[in-house]
Enzyme design. Structure first.
Site, PDB file in Angstrom:
ATOM      1  NE  ARG A 162      -4.160  -1.706   0.292  1.00  0.00           N
ATOM      2  CZ  ARG A 162      -4.264  -2.979  -0.092  1.00  0.00           C
ATOM      3  NH1 ARG A 162      -3.257  -3.573  -0.705  1.00  0.00           N
ATOM      4  NH2 ARG A 162      -5.377  -3.649   0.107  1.00  0.00           N
ATOM      5  CB  SER A 237      -8.825  -1.543   3.881  1.00  0.00           C
ATOM      6  OG  SER A 237      -9.030  -2.810   3.320  1.00  0.00           O
ATOM      7  CD  GLU A 333      -5.839   1.036   2.135  1.00  0.00           C
ATOM      8  OE1 GLU A 333      -6.618   1.506   1.295  1.00  0.00           O
ATOM      9  OE2 GLU A 333      -5.714  -0.175   2.355  1.00  0.00           O
TER      10      GLU A 333
HETATM   11  N1  EPU Z   1     -10.568 -10.662  10.032  1.00  0.00           N
HETATM   12  C1  EPU Z   1     -11.268 -10.692  11.207  1.00  0.00           C
HETATM   13  N2  EPU Z   1     -12.318  -9.839  11.350  1.00  0.00           N
HETATM   14  C2  EPU Z   1     -12.700  -8.990  10.343  1.00  0.00           C
HETATM   15  C3  EPU Z   1     -11.958  -8.956   9.148  1.00  0.00           C
HETATM   16  C4  EPU Z   1     -10.887  -9.817   9.020  1.00  0.00           C
HETATM   17  O1  EPU Z   1     -10.957 -11.442  12.132  1.00  0.00           O
HETATM   18  O2  EPU Z   1     -13.684  -8.286  10.552  1.00  0.00           O
HETATM   19  C5  EPU Z   1      -9.476 -11.638   9.840  1.00  0.00           C
HETATM   20  C6  EPU Z   1      -9.924 -12.739   8.872  1.00  0.00           C
HETATM   21  O3  EPU Z   1     -10.551 -13.773   9.531  1.00  0.00           O
HETATM   22  C7  EPU Z   1      -8.651 -13.175   8.229  1.00  0.00           C
HETATM   23  C8  EPU Z   1      -7.800 -11.918   8.241  1.00  0.00           C
HETATM   24  O4  EPU Z   1      -8.392 -11.036   9.182  1.00  0.00           O
HETATM   25  O5  EPU Z   1      -8.002 -14.125   9.018  1.00  0.00           O
HETATM   26  C9  EPU Z   1      -7.672 -11.285   6.874  1.00  0.00           C
HETATM   27  O6  EPU Z   1      -8.939 -10.871   6.418  1.00  0.00           O
HETATM   28  P1  EPU Z   1      -9.259 -10.643   4.852  1.00  0.00           P
HETATM   29  O7  EPU Z   1      -8.806 -11.815   4.076  1.00  0.00           O
HETATM   30  O8  EPU Z   1     -10.688 -10.222   4.762  1.00  0.00           O
HETATM   31  O9  EPU Z   1      -8.291  -9.492   4.409  1.00  0.00           O
HETATM   32  P2  EPU Z   1      -7.794  -8.146   5.104  1.00  0.00           P
HETATM   33  O10 EPU Z   1      -6.386  -8.322   5.526  1.00  0.00           O
HETATM   34  O11 EPU Z   1      -8.776  -7.739   6.164  1.00  0.00           O
HETATM   35  C10 EPU Z   1      -6.822  -7.144   2.877  1.00  0.00           C
HETATM   36  C11 EPU Z   1      -6.895  -5.856   2.108  1.00  0.00           C
HETATM   37  C12 EPU Z   1      -8.194  -5.754   1.318  1.00  0.00           C
HETATM   38  C13 EPU Z   1      -8.264  -6.944   0.379  1.00  0.00           C
HETATM   39  C14 EPU Z   1      -8.187  -8.246   1.219  1.00  0.00           C
HETATM   40  C15 EPU Z   1      -8.183  -9.478   0.380  1.00  0.00           C
HETATM   41  C16 EPU Z   1      -5.583  -4.264   3.419  1.00  0.00           C
HETATM   42  C17 EPU Z   1      -5.599  -3.052   4.290  1.00  0.00           C
HETATM   43  N3  EPU Z   1      -6.775  -4.721   3.028  1.00  0.00           N
HETATM   44  O12 EPU Z   1      -7.859  -7.122   3.862  1.00  0.00           O
HETATM   45  O13 EPU Z   1      -8.140  -4.567   0.535  1.00  0.00           O
HETATM   46  O14 EPU Z   1      -9.463  -6.926  -0.387  1.00  0.00           O
HETATM   47  O15 EPU Z   1      -6.971  -8.239   2.001  1.00  0.00           O
HETATM   48  O16 EPU Z   1      -6.925  -9.640  -0.200  1.00  0.00           O
HETATM   49  O17 EPU Z   1      -4.504  -4.772   3.090  1.00  0.00           O
HETATM   50  C18 EPU Z   1      -8.770  -2.263   0.397  1.00  0.00           C
HETATM   51  O18 EPU Z   1      -7.570  -2.002   0.400  1.00  0.00           O
HETATM   52  O19 EPU Z   1      -9.650  -1.376   0.339  1.00  0.00           O
HETATM   53  C19 EPU Z   1      -9.191  -3.657   0.539  1.00  0.00           C
HETATM   54  C20 EPU Z   1     -10.478  -4.003   0.652  1.00  0.00           C
END
Ligand code: EPU
Length: 337
Positions: A162, A237, A333
């Site tokens: 990012r 995010s 972000e």
């Molecule tokens: N999780 C939770 N609670 C939540 C959300 C997530 O416990 O409410 C846990 C999930 O269970 C999982 C982990 O966090 O173990 C990761 O969650 P997820 O796969 O949904 O991805 P993220 O790390 O929360 C990132 C990006 C997203 C992207 C997803 C999928 C960032 C800041 N965000 O989210 O990007 O779509 O991975 O690759 O890196 C964006 O930048 O706007 C965005 C949506």
């Protein structure tokens, strides 16, 4: 090209926040853009792309320049590889669908990300195990001091999670005009290891997916977890996933053995901010017409006419609580204006 006064920016930011631009101009070509810069030399300016990564907390007392330069072209194609150029004002997802229609591979995991092509390199957009930097070849950008067009290669951009040169030393100094991507025209390399994609493909009964099917799987996953900005205002995010030291992580894991995490390097561990926020009790919290999304705690939402300051205050409360409970700083972000 017409400069307008007192324009509402509500339709120009995916959070759907009401704020006014003192002056506003929509730009369709590089020539128009140069023209604005030569005729408005002493005017404060504010560059607006897809408006998908910002939170407006006040009116913008400047000339808002909406980059609306359209166009996408196939530059050259060999048997395996294709170079395509998209201009900055192209909608990101429509561009991804266009590449898939031509059966060009590389962007399928980045389906349905809001925003425009021109802002995609600034934060090196990423999802489901793929980042923009994996297919970015070059971009052209207008140097706002010299009004010359400069080319940035992939390594010039200093891409990171990012992050890029356009958020660091080049911040505010350039406007990205177009991006060239290097995609595959055959022997596509699929990235389906990301847990949710494999599970979704299985659910769709697909064992040997095409790039179009991977895109469909990504779209379903995103639609099930992330709110559609056309229905519920949001900016994806709101926070970045924090990267902490191994020592700090081991302490955290000691207290929360199930904490999800990704090892970045020997001493760097990325922890999902969504998990930290959910564990702090904020997931699904609603305060009148705004709150934290019910299905993904990383996303703050505007259900109606919330103000940017309401959402900013909520984000600060979340940051303070996460800091108090976990000793971890989660950074926004989105750009706070
Ligand atoms: N999780 C939770 N609670 C939540 C959300 C997530 O416990 O409410 C846990 C999930 O269970 C999982 C982990 O966090 O173990 C990761 O969650 P997820 O796969 O949904 O991805 P993220 O790390 O929360 C990132 C990006 C997203 C992207 C997803 C999928 C960032 C800041 N965000 O989210 O990007 O779509 O991975 O690759 O890196 C964006 O930048 O706007 C965005 C949506």
């Amino acid at each position: 090209m017409q400069i307008l006064n007192d324009i509402s920016l509500k339709a120009y930011n995916t959070f759907g926040i009401e704020a006014k631009a003192k002056r506003f101009v929509s730009i369709d070509s590089v020539a128009e853009l140069k023209n604005v810069y030569t005729s408005e030399t002493n005017t404060p300016k504010f560059i607006l792309g897809g408006g998908s990564n910002m939170l407006l907390t006040k009116d913008v007392d400047a000339l808002v320049i909406h980059i609306n330069i359209k166009g996408k072209t196939i530059i050259s194609q060999t048997e395996d590889t294709v170079f395509v150029r998209a201009n900055a004002g192209e909608n990101w997802h429509e561009f991804v669908l266009w590449t898939l229609k031509h059966d060009f591979g590389g962007l399928e995991n980045l389906s349905l990300i809001p925003g425009n092509v021109g802002t995609s390199p600034i934060q090196n957009i990423g999802a489901y195990g793929v980042e923009l930097k994996d297919t970015f070849h070059t971009c052209e950008a207008l140097n706002l001091d010299t009004l010359e067009i400069e080319t940035f290669t992939n390594s010039d951009c200093k891409f990171d999670y990012r992050n890029s040169i356009f958020k660091q030393e080049a911040k505010g100094k350039y406007i990205i005009l177009n991006v060239v991507f290097k995609l595959t025209s055959k022997n596509h390399v699929l990235h389906t290891n990301y847990g949710a994609i494999a599970a979704q493909l299985e659910h769709m009964c697909i064992s040997e997916p095409t790039i179009q099917e991977v895109s469909k799987a990504v779209i379903s996953i995103r639609q099930s977890k992330l709110p559609d900005p056309k229905k519920i205002g949001n900016s994806g995010s709101f926070f970045k996933n924090p990267i902490i030291s191994k020592d700090a992580f081991l302490k955290l894991q000691n207290n929360f053995p199930k904490v999800p995490h990704y090892v970045i390097s020997e001493n760097e561990i990325k922890v999902p901010a969504g998990w930290l926020i959910e564990t702090s009790g904020f997931k699904g919290k609603t305060l009148g017409n705004y709150g934290v999304h019910k299905k993904q705690a990383l996303v703050l939402v505007n259900y109606g006419d919330a103000s940017g300051n309401d959402i900013l205050e909520l984000s600060k409360l979340i940051q303070k609580t996460v800091w108090r409970l976990f000793d971890i700083n989660i950074e926004a972000e989105v750009n706070i204006i």
